[in-house]
Design an enzyme around this catalytic site. Structure first.
Site, mmCIF file in Angstrom:
data_model
loop_
_atom_site.group_PDB
_atom_site.id
_atom_site.type_symbol
_atom_site.label_atom_id
_atom_site.label_comp_id
_atom_site.label_asym_id
_atom_site.label_seq_id
_atom_site.Cartn_x
_atom_site.Cartn_y
_atom_site.Cartn_z
ATOM 1 N N ASP A 80 9.825 -2.398 -12.520
ATOM 2 C CA ASP A 80 10.927 -2.908 -11.697
ATOM 3 C C ASP A 80 10.373 -3.349 -10.333
ATOM 4 O O ASP A 80 9.584 -2.626 -9.715
ATOM 5 C CB ASP A 80 11.936 -1.758 -11.526
ATOM 6 C CG ASP A 80 13.230 -2.186 -10.852
ATOM 7 O OD1 ASP A 80 13.599 -3.368 -10.962
ATOM 8 O OD2 ASP A 80 13.880 -1.322 -10.223
ATOM 9 N N ALA A 210 23.518 -2.595 -8.877
ATOM 10 C CA ALA A 210 24.796 -2.602 -9.597
ATOM 11 C C ALA A 210 25.471 -1.236 -9.687
ATOM 12 O O ALA A 210 26.467 -1.080 -10.381
ATOM 13 C CB ALA A 210 24.565 -3.154 -11.008
HETATM 14 P P1 13P Z 1 21.304 0.422 -7.280
HETATM 15 O O1 13P Z 1 20.724 0.850 -5.972
HETATM 16 O O2 13P Z 1 22.635 -0.203 -7.101
HETATM 17 O O3 13P Z 1 21.321 1.511 -8.287
HETATM 18 O O4 13P Z 1 20.334 -0.733 -7.873
HETATM 19 C C1 13P Z 1 19.150 -0.377 -8.518
HETATM 20 C C2 13P Z 1 18.271 -1.544 -8.783
HETATM 21 O O5 13P Z 1 18.619 -2.697 -8.646
HETATM 22 C C3 13P Z 1 16.906 -1.234 -9.242
HETATM 23 O O6 13P Z 1 16.136 -2.367 -9.381
HETATM 24 O O1 G3H Z 2 15.303 -1.245 -6.467
HETATM 25 C C1 G3H Z 2 15.084 -0.147 -6.968
HETATM 26 C C2 G3H Z 2 15.349 1.125 -6.356
HETATM 27 O O2 G3H Z 2 16.673 1.442 -6.151
HETATM 28 C C3 G3H Z 2 14.459 1.466 -5.213
HETATM 29 O O3 G3H Z 2 13.612 2.340 -5.802
HETATM 30 O O4 G3H Z 2 12.705 3.831 -4.026
HETATM 31 O O5 G3H Z 2 11.653 3.642 -6.284
HETATM 32 O O6 G3H Z 2 11.471 1.735 -4.672
HETATM 33 P P1 G3H Z 2 12.280 2.906 -5.129
HETATM 34 ZN ZN ZN Z 3 16.626 -3.871 -7.957
#
Ligand code: 13P
Ligand code: G3H
Ligand code: ZN
Length: 305
Positions: A80, A210
């Site tokens: 991600d 989301a």
């Molecule tokens: P939220 O912070 O809304 O859960 O989003 C998570 C997200 O987009 C991780 O890539």
């Molecule tokens: O976008 C994703 C997360 O909500 C942020 O996660 O603290 O592991 O970078 P992270």
């Molecule tokens: Zn994200």
């Protein structure tokens, strides 16, 4: 079975449901999500950020997710928000079936060039690629039409970007933002913009930021001392609209964090004599499982495995 995100998301877009993508950082989150996925018969995407990799170590994360994928529902192992190409290479070397290259803060040309490079690297290994165009921003911070157009995803640009880069899924900005404080006033997503994007981009569309900041979970955390103030998330109704209009992957991290926190606070407060961490983490795991199951129902992924 370990599968690519493309394999999960193409049918999801066609049949108008979305596959949940949960951020995992440790064994407890992973087990809670998998227990929900098995119970609901839902495909699931287990995703780790660069931060998660720094925290847990990619070998531990990849090994745990590989075990999860041996269960009875299809699982994708996804990076991600890969911003640094070294993490993309690391993920691919560790068997991730999908990576996100997040060049959303870069100018169009740079984002497209780097995304194309990532597509080449990932496809050579049979992995899929999610890319992002447009900057995730709280919609209320964008007051004028000009400001919205400057930050949120431009439909024509998205179409050009998808075509040019050959990515497999596209994350767009339609008014959501990461974290627990998404809206100050009325919660609102730019569904009209999403409709225009989805008309031009036939790829599965991804919705970041989301989480719903579920009222009961927030209340429980606050009852046990959390200070969450004006934390607000995306309405279930807006999530349904988004899925009906092309969104096939919905990212959830904050709602799991809130559940983990609420459960931990409850356990520490209610079980002062317990020192066994396994017992102390039970309420968190139960609550995260419940949250994950609610998402699977909401996204329509339940029963699709
Ligand atoms: P939220 O912070 O809304 O859960 O989003 C998570 C997200 O987009 C991780 O890539
Ligand atoms: O976008 C994703 C997360 O909500 C942020 O996660 O603290 O592991 O970078 P992270
Ligand atoms: Zn994200």
């Amino acid at each position: 079975m370990l599968v690519t995100t493309k394999k999960l998301l193409v049918p999801a877009r066609a049949k108008k449901y979305a596959v949940p993508a949960f951020n995992v950082n440790n064994l407890e989150i992973l087990k809670a999500v998998m227990s929900a996925a098995e119970k609901m018969r839902s495909p699931v995407i287990l995703q780790t950020t660069e931060g998660a990799i720094d925290y847990a170590g990619i070998e531990y994360l990849a090994a745990m997710i590989r075990v999860a994928a041996k269960g009875t529902v299809p699982v994708a192992m996804h990076l991600d928000h890969g911003k640094d190409l070294s993490y993309i290479k690391l993920a691919l070397a560790n068997g991730y079936s999908s990576v996100m290259f997040d060049g959303s803060s870069l100018p169009y040309r740079k984002n497209a060039t780097l995304t194309k490079r990532v597509v080449k690297m990932a496809h050579a290994k049979g992995a899929s690629v999610e890319a992002e165009i447009g900057a995730l921003a709280g919609i209320e911070d964008l007051v004028s039409v000009e400001e919205k157009d400057a930050k949120l995803t431009d439909p024509d640009e998205a179409a050009q970007f998808a075509k040019e880069t050959g990515c497999d899924a596209l994350a767009v900005a339609i008014g959501t933002s990461h974290g627990a404080f998404k809206f100050k006033g009325k919660t609102h997503l730019d569904i009209e913009r999403l409709r225009r994007i989805a008309k031009l981009v036939k790829l599965p569309i991804v919705l970041h930021g989301a989480s719903g900041v579920m009222e009961d979970v927030k209340k429980l955390a606050e009852h046990y001392g959390a200070k969450l103030g004006a934390a607000r998330g995306v309405l279930d109704l807006d999530i349904r609209h988004a899925i009906r209009n092309g969104v096939a992957k919905v990212n959830i991290d904050t709602d799991l964090r809130l559940a983990f926190t609420a459960g931990m606070r409850e356990a520490v407060s209610d079980l002062p004599k317990v020192i066994d961490p396994r017992k102390l983490m039970e309420p968190s795991m139960t609550l995260m499982r419940e949250v994950a199951m609610r998402k699977m129902k909401l996204f329509g992924s339940a029963g699709r495995a």
